[in-house]
Write a protein that holds these residues in place. Structure first.
Motif, PDB file in Angstrom:
ATOM      1  N   ARG B 232     -22.096  89.452  69.965  1.00  7.63           N
ATOM      2  CA  ARG B 232     -22.374  89.716  68.473  1.00  7.63           C
ATOM      3  C   ARG B 232     -21.666  90.987  67.848  1.00  7.63           C
ATOM      4  NH1 ARG B 232     -26.551  93.779  67.705  1.00  7.63           N
ATOM      5  NH2 ARG B 232     -24.819  94.806  66.958  1.00  7.63           N
ATOM      6  N   THR B 233     -21.467  91.993  68.713  1.00 11.97           N
ATOM      7  CA  THR B 233     -20.423  93.023  68.296  1.00 11.97           C
ATOM      8  C   THR B 233     -19.094  92.744  68.056  1.00 11.97           C
ATOM      9  OG1 THR B 233     -22.168  94.396  69.348  1.00 11.97           O
ATOM     10  CG2 THR B 233     -20.112  95.372  68.902  1.00 11.97           C
ATOM     11  N   ILE B 234     -18.435  92.191  69.118  1.00 10.12           N
ATOM     12  CA  ILE B 234     -17.396  91.659  68.978  1.00 10.12           C
ATOM     13  C   ILE B 234     -16.753  90.714  67.843  1.00 10.12           C
ATOM     14  CG2 ILE B 234     -15.432  90.406  70.121  1.00 10.12           C
ATOM     15  CD1 ILE B 234     -16.627  91.332  72.983  1.00 10.12           C
ATOM     16  N   ILE B 235     -17.809  89.932  67.618  1.00 11.65           N
ATOM     17  CA  ILE B 235     -17.611  89.016  66.513  1.00 11.65           C
ATOM     18  C   ILE B 235     -17.885  89.966  65.199  1.00 11.65           C
ATOM     19  CG2 ILE B 235     -18.719  87.041  65.053  1.00 11.65           C
ATOM     20  CD1 ILE B 235     -19.458  86.011  67.958  1.00 11.65           C
ATOM     21  N   GLU B 236     -18.750  90.772  65.179  1.00  6.44           N
ATOM     22  CA  GLU B 236     -18.945  91.342  64.077  1.00  6.44           C
ATOM     23  C   GLU B 236     -17.879  92.613  63.671  1.00  6.44           C
ATOM     24  OE1 GLU B 236     -22.695  93.286  63.960  1.00  6.44           O
ATOM     25  OE2 GLU B 236     -24.096  91.308  63.790  1.00  6.44           O
ATOM     26  N   SER B 237     -17.064  92.822  64.694  1.00  2.56           N
ATOM     27  CA  SER B 237     -16.279  94.148  64.837  1.00  2.56           C
ATOM     28  C   SER B 237     -14.769  93.381  64.557  1.00  2.56           C
ATOM     29  CB  SER B 237     -16.440  94.927  65.944  1.00  2.56           C
ATOM     30  OG  SER B 237     -17.554  95.385  66.021  1.00  2.56           O
ATOM     31  N   ASN B 238     -14.586  92.501  65.227  1.00  2.08           N
ATOM     32  CA  ASN B 238     -12.948  91.975  65.226  1.00  2.08           C
ATOM     33  C   ASN B 238     -12.955  90.509  65.559  1.00  2.08           C
ATOM     34  OD1 ASN B 238     -10.285  91.828  65.436  1.00  2.08           O
ATOM     35  ND2 ASN B 238     -10.004  93.269  67.222  1.00  2.08           N
ATOM     36  N   PRO B 239     -13.273  89.632  64.527  1.00  2.00           N
ATOM     37  CA  PRO B 239     -13.477  88.270  64.729  1.00  2.00           C
ATOM     38  C   PRO B 239     -12.229  87.855  64.769  1.00  2.00           C
ATOM     39  CG  PRO B 239     -13.835  89.006  62.302  1.00  2.00           C
ATOM     40  CD  PRO B 239     -13.819  90.201  63.139  1.00  2.00           C
ATOM     41  N   HIS B 240     -11.256  88.407  64.285  1.00  2.00           N
ATOM     42  CA  HIS B 240      -9.705  87.430  64.261  1.00  2.00           C
ATOM     43  C   HIS B 240      -9.207  87.408  65.773  1.00  2.00           C
ATOM     44  CE1 HIS B 240      -9.492  86.687  59.964  1.00  2.00           C
ATOM     45  NE2 HIS B 240      -9.940  87.732  59.735  1.00  2.00           N
ATOM     46  N   GLN B 241      -9.398  88.501  66.249  1.00  2.00           N
ATOM     47  CA  GLN B 241      -9.003  88.598  67.783  1.00  2.00           C
ATOM     48  C   GLN B 241      -9.749  87.316  68.457  1.00  2.00           C
ATOM     49  OE1 GLN B 241      -8.690  92.219  70.500  1.00  2.00           O
ATOM     50  NE2 GLN B 241     -10.688  91.435  70.547  1.00  2.00           N
ATOM     51  N   LEU B 242     -10.924  87.078  68.269  1.00  2.00           N
ATOM     52  CA  LEU B 242     -11.519  85.998  68.792  1.00  2.00           C
ATOM     53  C   LEU B 242     -10.932  84.490  68.469  1.00  2.00           C
ATOM     54  CD1 LEU B 242     -13.749  84.376  70.542  1.00  2.00           C
ATOM     55  CD2 LEU B 242     -15.292  84.784  68.367  1.00  2.00           C
ATOM     56  N   LEU B 243     -10.726  84.657  67.160  1.00  2.00           N
ATOM     57  CA  LEU B 243     -10.119  83.125  66.397  1.00  2.00           C
ATOM     58  C   LEU B 243      -8.571  83.123  67.309  1.00  2.00           C
ATOM     59  CD1 LEU B 243     -11.094  83.530  62.753  1.00  2.00           C
ATOM     60  CD2 LEU B 243     -12.082  82.012  64.678  1.00  2.00           C
ATOM     61  N   GLU B 244      -7.859  84.147  67.237  1.00  2.00           N
ATOM     62  CA  GLU B 244      -6.716  84.170  67.751  1.00  2.00           C
ATOM     63  C   GLU B 244      -6.723  83.605  69.226  1.00  2.00           C
ATOM     64  OE1 GLU B 244      -4.298  87.768  67.838  1.00  2.00           O
ATOM     65  OE2 GLU B 244      -2.687  86.660  68.318  1.00  2.00           O
ATOM     66  N   GLY B 245      -7.718  83.854  70.086  1.00  2.00           N
ATOM     67  CA  GLY B 245      -7.693  83.477  71.384  1.00  2.00           C
ATOM     68  C   GLY B 245      -8.214  82.114  71.492  1.00  2.00           C
ATOM     69  N   ILE B 246      -8.959  81.604  70.487  1.00  2.00           N
ATOM     70  CA  ILE B 246      -9.325  80.329  70.635  1.00  2.00           C
ATOM     71  C   ILE B 246      -7.915  79.438  69.991  1.00  2.00           C
ATOM     72  CG2 ILE B 246     -10.848  78.593  69.443  1.00  2.00           C
ATOM     73  CD1 ILE B 246     -13.009  80.944  69.137  1.00  2.00           C
ATOM     74  N   ALA B 247      -7.386  79.781  69.235  1.00  2.00           N
ATOM     75  CA  ALA B 247      -6.361  79.172  68.777  1.00  2.00           C
ATOM     76  C   ALA B 247      -5.115  78.908  69.889  1.00  2.00           C
ATOM     77  CB  ALA B 247      -5.750  79.522  67.528  1.00  2.00           C
ATOM     78  N   ILE B 248      -5.048  79.869  70.482  1.00  2.00           N
ATOM     79  CA  ILE B 248      -4.069  79.962  71.781  1.00  2.00           C
ATOM     80  C   ILE B 248      -4.579  78.935  72.814  1.00  2.00           C
ATOM     81  CG2 ILE B 248      -2.966  81.165  73.665  1.00  2.00           C
ATOM     82  CD1 ILE B 248      -2.996  83.749  71.614  1.00  2.00           C
ATOM     83  N   CYS B 249      -5.878  78.842  73.039  1.00  2.00           N
ATOM     84  CA  CYS B 249      -6.370  78.109  74.243  1.00  2.00           C
ATOM     85  C   CYS B 249      -6.146  76.687  73.512  1.00  2.00           C
ATOM     86  CB  CYS B 249      -7.895  78.413  74.231  1.00  2.00           C
ATOM     87  SG  CYS B 249      -8.662  77.114  75.129  1.00  2.00           S
ATOM     88  N   ALA B 250      -6.888  76.412  72.209  1.00  2.00           N
ATOM     89  CA  ALA B 250      -6.561  75.119  71.753  1.00  2.00           C
ATOM     90  C   ALA B 250      -5.048  74.384  71.729  1.00  2.00           C
ATOM     91  CB  ALA B 250      -7.014  74.981  70.323  1.00  2.00           C
ATOM     92  N   TYR B 251      -4.142  75.408  71.579  1.00  2.00           N
ATOM     93  CA  TYR B 251      -2.723  74.995  71.673  1.00  2.00           C
ATOM     94  C   TYR B 251      -2.260  74.617  73.107  1.00  2.00           C
ATOM     95  CZ  TYR B 251       2.305  75.631  71.756  1.00  2.00           C
ATOM     96  OH  TYR B 251       3.669  75.439  72.106  1.00  2.00           O
ATOM     97  N   ALA B 252      -2.787  75.437  73.964  1.00  2.00           N
ATOM     98  CA  ALA B 252      -2.511  75.366  75.368  1.00  2.00           C
ATOM     99  C   ALA B 252      -2.913  74.077  76.156  1.00  2.00           C
ATOM    100  CB  ALA B 252      -2.917  76.717  76.315  1.00  2.00           C
TER     101      ALA B 252
END
Lengths: 183, 641, 223
Positions: B232-252
């Motif tokens: 919860r805290t990570i999403i509320e504090s740095n959501p873009h880092q998560l989105l970036e990780g998801i996007a990299i995974c999806a690309y991979a």
């Protein structure tokens, strides 16, 4: 003897079911007719009416081309869904580990004693309902209560009294027993 | 190759433009960063913000208020970081800033250029005047990767993430081959942070290898462990880092759809990530043809409906499909056949959040942190009876002692350490013997606990381990999906027996039944929830057997916690004549005045809520507990006059 | 065809079968409640069909494991029996057994399983759990007896494969999970009285109303 599925919707007034069925088509129209929409639709309905009425479950089944049983079965699986109208003020007591260690059960009991109802129930005048919720993730502020969607940390029995005082004043203003400065 | 370097150029241009934009906006104006995550709000951050706004208006100042996420110092919320560049001072962090303090700080620092030393927690940078926060053991001992920017950047403004090189890993990944991304993640040794610790690179490689016209990436943010709130805290504090990780995974792995499955109990996190997705799309980091490449990704949010078992990946998928969240037998694994029948890669919030740093800094850098088999850092939420509860990110292999005593300041209220519960309902209770165990995935499993999602609840001498085991079984029993026999009925029996023991109705045979049944549930259950559900029972029996024996044999609760086994009484020696503090606090009017005008408790009325103990003034401390309850002195109520 | 060994006996079975199917086809009984041939994905919920397979360090469910050449299966090791007995006792702690009132043909499946794994039909040392559920639930044309139900889901699956829209479902969850019927009032959702669910139920938890009246009479005489 219990009739399957018919024990839900206890305490709903007829005009309420009526009002719900009038607004439902608009809500349903926001979603595509696929099974993946089921939980989002139920969430949206509960957001709008605070609970799922038998009529709403039937309408959702119809809309998604599912059987009433399927929708009922899914809805009753998840904690989030309620089948009876809650009180005007929704009191949720966090029962996470940190709250347990710091006496969350005492807070819950305080509310129960104060209102004369148990968790999962609504006061007969429909002013208050109490629910226990799994961790709301504010563990460092334990014990925690969520009252009308506001998280209250470091909960204490004395705070319970303060809350009700505030609610009772609001109620009197609402019912015209106290005049506010503006009026 | 031309197209590839174009992506890099496009990103670089954007980043430079944004940096300038932000600098122009700042332009010497003081900025006030205020933590506005859920726990900060619960501690009053909204009132603080209002007070700051009012103060700025009242003094006719110009300053910019920026909401930020969580710094991890939950005990000190709300926090503000005040940057007033023209004073020459570094940004300063203030703690526990309520509305009154906020007004004073604004007046003192912004109006009178005096930084209100008495409220300062520390400076955010090294300097000669103000002790920096790094002198706190916590800042010094922590090693932050995922939480580096948490509580420092505005989660509602993508530009702040980009200005800190955000999305540069995605830009770099898009100029590389998917296989090479997977190689890097595999080489880094990153293991899934959802609990089981499956190697992330291997999962991605399996996902990549699937032949399918469509693949799905799911981010599991159904953080259900009570006591854990880092996702919860990570999403509320740095959501873009998560989105970036998801996007990299999806690309991979070659996915075109990503779904973030998030608990409905986290409304602020839901709003934050929704806004982040909108912004990321607007800036071309998500959606169609990301950064001008051929890669497109549609990211959706799905809100869970309150079912702990949906943290299990097959149940989670059932739930998205609009079904009852009941786990399915594996194989097939989701990576072979998952959501809507497509190959589905499910990873936890933290796992994805590590990925941008790994791509940017390389596998070797990540390997160099932590232990050999569990590289990188671990994020724990440490709560319960510690002085400074909060979120902590440390290198894997850090000991419990460092975490609890050095970082979190030890046990609160001068009590002694008794146990730490790690890994939530699937984890175990560890005693002080384990304080020096370096913790990583494997060491915790060895001692019967589990990394789980990283929730740690510290307990002092007042916690009863039988009661704690009962608490967790109550939880799992309520959350069991009801599908398989062992979990559905077995956990109910465990709970009933524990309940019996805590009420003083246990038999010695019960301990044997608990152990046997626990072993069978562990072996026989269908999914991870059932397989790990007995862990709190098994570990508490193993490490705190004496307490069980005391409950069963002597009908006594050594921690004075189990209400059926204790009595409250008032020590007449300590009780102050004429003091009425306890009388008003009693909800059932069980406290009466003795002949000597002191107070006593009518045991037949007492509900053992403990409120009189809280109400009794500290200088008397006259309300005591005793177990078994028969030991309480009997004092007759004087006849009514 | 695939060659496997079960309890020392060499068997030849079709490919793509589960170990459970292969054994049952060859007359080797493995206790099971939730297995249904027509179900594509094993429900794997009753946790009774444990077997020991060479190469695995612990018993696994026979309904989830496919046969393959050279598989060596044992159906009655002490570990297997321990798990089966444990699961069976758990089920029996919710299933009050009153042979005189129970309309199943004796010995019923539960009795046969008890005999096979060498336990009684009482849950000892576990206590009986009373969930406070009603004795009967009205399903329109049927009555459902929640305390008898073992939640094998055979009725749900059977009803689903006959009616396009499934009329029966699981409702609630955990220890309170029940089979339920919730009609939206639509014509297509009215039970056609095919009784397929009644026939497939291993424990007589679903009764047609006609049988139920006889049953009530029996209960009264018994009382």
């Amino acid at each position: 003897m219990e009739v399957s599925g018919q024990h839900i919707g206890h305490g709903i007034r007829e005009e309420e079911e009526q009002a719900i069925s009038e607004k439902l088509p608009e809500i349903l129209g926001e979603f595509s007719r696929e099974r993946s929409s089921l939980l989002p639709i139920l969430q949206r309905i509960q957001e709008a009416f605070k609970f799922l009425s038998p009529g709403a479950i039937k309408a959702v089944a119809e809309y998604l081309g599912l059987s009433g049983s399927e929708v009922y079965g899914v809805a009753t699986f998840y904690n989030q869904f309620r089948f009876h109208p809650p009180g005007r003020h929704e009191i949720k007591i966090c029962m996470g580990t940190a709250c347990h260690v710091k006496g969350g059960d005492v807070i819950l009991e305080n509310f129960e004693r104060r209102l004369g109802i148990k968790e999962g129930e609504t006061t007969p005048d429909r002013e208050y309902s109490i629910e226990r919720v799994a961790c709301v993730g504010c563990c460092a502020l334990a014990p925690v209560a969520v009252v009308d969607d506001k998280v209250i940390g470091y909960m204490q029995p004395s705070k319970v009294e303060g809350l009700f005082l505030q609610f009772e004043i609001q109620r009197k203003i609402r019912e015209g027993q106290i005049k506010t400065e503006a009026s | 190759m031309g197209e590839r370097s174009e992506i890099g150029d496009r990103y670089e241009t954007l980043r430079r433009r944004i940096k300038e934009e932000l600098e122009n906006e700042q332009n010497g104006v003081p900025t006030i960063r205020i933590t506005m995550s859920t726990c900060a709000r619960a501690a009053g951050a909204e009132e603080t913000r209002k007070a700051i706004e009012d103060a700025i208006a009242a003094f006719g100042l110009s300053a910019k208020i920026i909401p930020v996420g969580c710094l991890g110092h939950c005990y000190a919320e709300p926090l503000i970081i005040l940057d007033y560049p023209t004073t020459g001072l570094p940004p300063i962090c203030y703690h526990s800033v309520n509305a009154g303090k906020a007004r004073l700080i604004i007046q003192s620092y912004l109006q009178e250029s005096d930084p209100a030393f008495e409220y300062i927690m520390g400076a955010m940078e090294e300097n000669d005047l103000i002790p920096p926060v790094t002198t706190f053991p916590r800042f010094g001992l922590e090693e932050r990767i995922v939480m580096t920017h948490c509580g420092r950047i505005n989660p509602w403004d993508i530009r702040e993430y980009i200005a800190n090189d955000g999305y540069s890993a995605l830009a770099a990944a898009l100029t590389d081959l998917p296989e090479r991304i997977i190689d890097e993640v595999e080489k880094s040794g990153l293991r899934g942070r959802g609990g089981a610790g499956f190697p992330t690179g291997r999962k991605w490689r399996l996902g990549r290898a699937q032949e399918s016209n469509r693949k799905v990436v799911i981010c599991n943010a159904d953080e259900g462990d009570p006591g854990a709130y880092m996702d919860r805290t990570i999403i509320e504090s740095n959501p873009h880092q998560l989105l970036e990780g998801i996007a990299i995974c999806a690309y991979a792995v070659g996915a075109d759809t990503a779904i973030i499955y998030i608990r409905a109990e986290y409304p602020l996190a839901v709003k934050t990530i929704e806004q982040a997705i909108r912004e990321a799309k607007a800036y071309g980091f998500l959606g169609e043809r990301i950064l001008g490449s051929d890669f497109s990704l549609d990211v959706k949010i799905f809100q869970g409906s309150g079912a702990f078992v949906c943290g299990e990946e097959t149940a989670l998928i059932q739930s998205i499909e609009g079904r009852r969240g009941m786990p399915q037998h594996r194989p097939p694994y989701p990576v072979e056949r998952g959501l809507w029948g497509y190959p589905t890669i499910v990873n936890n919030v933290k796992t994805f959040s590590y990925v941008p740093s790994i791509i940017n800094k390389g596998a070797e850098w990540f390997q160099s942190i932590g232990t050999e088999r569990s590289p990188g850092t671990a994020i724990f939420s440490i709560v319960g009876n510690v002085k400074h509860p909060g979120l902590v990110e440390v290198a894997m292999g850090t000991t419990l002692r460092t975490l609890i005593f050095d970082i979190c300041g030890g046990i609160a209220n001068k009590k002694t350490f008794k146990a730490v519960q790690i890994g939530g309902p699937s984890g175990g209770c560890l005693s002080e013997v384990f304080l020096d165990t370096p913790i990583d995935f494997d060491s915790l499993t060895q001692v019967g606990a589990m990394m789980g999602s990283g929730g740690m609840v510290v307990m002092d001498e007042d916690s009863c381990m039988v009661d704690v085991a009962r608490y967790f079984l109550d939880f799992t029993q309520k959350e069991s999906c009801g599908k398989c026999t062992f979990c559905r009925i077995g956990t109910k029996h465990l709970l009933d027996i524990l309940d019996r023991i805590t009420r003083g109705k246990g038999q010695e045979e019960d301990l044997k039944i608990l152990e046997d049944l626990s072993r069978d549930i562990k072996q026989g259950s269908l999914c991870g929830l059932g397989k790990t559900a007995p862990n709190p029972v098994i570990t508490s029996i193993r490490y705190f057997f004496d307490e069980y024996v005391a409950h069963v044999r002597d009908k006594r609760c050594p921690a004075l916690k189990c209400r059926s086994l204790i009595a409250y009484y008032i020590d007449l020696e300590r009780c102050a004549r004429g003091c009425e503090a306890c009388v008003g606090s009693c909800p059932v009017e069980a406290i009466f005045t003795t002949k000597g005008r002191k107070k006593a408790i009518d045991q037949s009325l007492c509900v053992k809520c403990g409120e009189c103990m809280v109400a009794c003034p500290k200088e008397y401390d006259a309300v005591l507990r005793v177990s078994p309850p028969e030991l309480a002195p009997i004092i007759e109520r004087p006849p009514m006059r | 065809m695939v060659k496997i060994t079960v309890d020392g006996k060499k068997l030849e079975t079709e490919e793509h079968l589960t170990v459970l199917e292969a054994c049952l086809q060859n007359g080797i009984f493995i206790p099971n409640l939730c297995f249904l041939k027509t179900r594509p994905h094993p429900h794997a919920s009753c946790r009774l069909c444990f077997v020991s397979i060479e190469g695995y360090d612990r018993p696994i469910t026979a309904c989830t494991e496919r046969v393959r050449d050279g598989l060596v299966v044992k159906t009655d090791t002490p570990e297997v029996r321990a798990l089966q007995r444990s699961a069976f006792k758990l089920l029996m702690s919710l299933h009050p057994c009153n042979a005189k009132l129970c309309p199943t043909e004796k010995p019923c499946l539960l009795m046969r399983i008890a005999k096979h794994i060498g336990v009684g039909i009482n849950p000892k040392p576990l206590e009986r759990i009373n969930r406070g559920l009603p004795d009967f639930v009205d399903f329109g044309s049927l009555y459902y007896v929640p305390n008898r139900c073992v939640l094998c889901a055979r009725c749900i699956h059977t009803c689903r494969s006959i009616n396009k829209r499934p009329l029966l479902t699981f409702a609630k969850r955990g220890i309170m999970t029940m089979v339920a019927y919730f009609s939206s009032g639509n014509d297509s959702e009215v039970c056609s009285n095919c009784n397929a669910c009644v026939d497939i139920c291993p424990v007589a938890a679903l009764l047609p109303k006609s049988a139920f009246i006889n049953f009530l009479e029996a209960k009264e005489t018994h009382a």
